[in-house]
Design a protein around this motif. Sequence first.
Motif, PDB file in Angstrom:
ATOM      1  N   SER A 155     -33.356  -6.304  52.783  1.00 57.81           N
ATOM      2  CA  SER A 155     -32.558  -7.225  51.969  1.00 57.81           C
ATOM      3  C   SER A 155     -33.164  -8.622  51.975  1.00 57.81           C
ATOM      4  N   LEU A 160     -25.653 -10.978  49.638  1.00 60.50           N
ATOM      5  CA  LEU A 160     -25.281  -9.802  50.443  1.00 60.50           C
ATOM      6  C   LEU A 160     -23.908  -9.224  50.077  1.00 60.50           C
ATOM      7  N   PRO A 161     -22.860 -10.067  50.008  1.00 61.09           N
ATOM      8  CA  PRO A 161     -21.554  -9.492  49.675  1.00 61.09           C
ATOM      9  C   PRO A 161     -21.558  -8.775  48.326  1.00 61.09           C
ATOM     10  N   LYS A 217     -23.021  -5.061  48.293  1.00 62.10           N
ATOM     11  CA  LYS A 217     -22.433  -4.124  49.252  1.00 62.10           C
ATOM     12  C   LYS A 217     -22.654  -2.640  48.934  1.00 62.10           C
ATOM     13  N   LEU A 265     -26.222  -1.821  49.747  1.00 59.34           N
ATOM     14  CA  LEU A 265     -26.465  -1.921  51.184  1.00 59.34           C
ATOM     15  C   LEU A 265     -25.891  -0.714  51.918  1.00 59.34           C
ATOM     16  N   SER A 266     -24.678  -0.304  51.517  1.00 54.97           N
ATOM     17  CA  SER A 266     -24.078   0.792  52.270  1.00 54.97           C
ATOM     18  C   SER A 266     -24.777   2.099  51.971  1.00 54.97           C
ATOM     19  N   GLN A 284     -17.713   8.100  50.872  1.00 55.33           N
ATOM     20  CA  GLN A 284     -18.774   7.096  50.864  1.00 55.33           C
ATOM     21  C   GLN A 284     -20.151   7.754  50.862  1.00 55.33           C
TER      22      GLN A 284
END
Lengths: 291, 274
Positions: free
Chosen positions: B89, B186-187, B190, B193-194, B262
């Motif tokens: 990232s 970053l937020p 998400k 990233l996950s 997820q």
Amino acid sequence: MKSKKLIGDVKAVPFLLPFFVVYAWFTVYPMLKGLQMSLYQWTLIRQMDYIGFANYSAMFKDRQFWEALWNTTLFVLLSTPGMVVLALVLALFANMRTRFRTFLRSSFFLPSILSVSVISFLAIFMLQPYTGFVNSLLHLMGSKAEPFWLADRNLAWVSIIGVTLWWTVGFNMILYLASLQEIPDYLYEAGTIDGATDGQLFWNVTLPLLAPITRVILLLQIIASYKVFSQIWLITRGGPGTKTRPIIQYIYETGFKNNDLGYAATMSYALFVILLVLSFIQLKLRPKEEV
Amino acid sequence: MKSVSLLQRILLVVALSLAVCFLIPVIWMLFVSVKTEGTPIKTLIDWFLPPYTFDNYANVLAKTPILRWMGNSLFIALIKTVLTVLFTSLAAFAISKLDFRYKHAIFLFFIAGLMIPGEATIIPLYAVVKEMDLLDSYLGIILPGIAAPLGVIILKSFFDGVPKELVESAKMDGGGSFKIYSHIALPLAKPALSSIAIFTFIGSWNNFLWPYLSITSEELYTLPVGIPTLLSNYTVDYVTPMTVNAIASIPVIIAFLLFEKQIVKGISFSGIKG
């Protein structure tokens, strides 16, 4: 102007550096090191003698290399159709509107999360002659046969392909499932109004719209399957004899058992070239907007 | 919608039978793991009948280092996941949002790694890690592979979607690059990233070849490397091997059932992008 540029460069460094260092050290450097090693007689205790392209010419004459390469190719040829077709069938089932939807999805995917060691030993014990689950099942269904699944070349391949399908087809199913869910409902509704049967809808709406993802799955699968090692190593050790030994296993054995890292690196390069060609084909075939 | 319902019922039965076939090996494993050692198996059904016992579990847990290996796998997978997400990232953010020279060349250099399959460089990697004296260490297992080009590509395209105005206004408010990275980029990334995290974690947890080559001490084994060493000794008895397998699998099965949504989302997301 120049100093402003310099400030920009300096600011970027802490962001780029961690990735750069690890990437250069553990991806790029081994790549170059491999090229060097392939030109040497290179053993585990690092005795190095430059031998030019001798490893390469030895490789072309090495029957075991060609056998292992063929075995890997055979694995790709035998497993890929199932990996694509079964994945699609499972996805269609898992996409049905029933209250079992989550159950179907989870069941098809569950094996994928198990460790390769677990699935391999599960397979070994289920496939044992006389007492194993599979042969007991055959006996229950009235068969008198007592197949030695892992001792016969053809049956060993059947076992390896079967286990691999069971273990990994869930991943491809999920990719198909995601694509299926992106097909808008109105296409089916319009088709139904025009009097199309379910079969016609499938062939004329569903399949064509799945073509892009099928291409992606197909090529990712072929490249991934060329790297097969773990489950074959754990289930048959490449046997009976060397009849199911894939190229990575031969590379591993050459390097670590025969202590010939130089020759092992040479064969790694051959595999690399094959994978590179396949990757290029994949990039060429991929529609531009997806890059 | 005439005879469709019959057809659909048949399809449902086929689908459910297939699902059961997929589960049978796992169910069989769980049943065998609670059988008493040496129970005679005459027909198929005997595998599943009582008596059951959990002594096998107690035995395996007490007599083998399986818990330690599981801890190793967990530790390695967690560190690897955190570092991969962090490194990719950071790099993707710089390439997407910062101004510096040779940006395009650096990006190309990073993603060229997609062409290099880890399996094909395993022999020279071994030599390199040996050179650094990192064989048979946590660091030696963790470091290779955390610089994942695919992660950079996915995250860069995500960061590209962050509006310039948002970044500019953050700059006006006196936010430095790191603040923009951590508080805005970053937020917003998400989902990406996950899915990178899920993939890295599963990949590391199940990785066999590299740990198998690089670790020699038993106390550093990961679960996939350790299991085969336990099982080669037991070829006649079914109970111990299946107990070992069950102990190794039950945590991941539970985790899967908890995070099923997820995981599935993460895979379909990166599958389409990648």
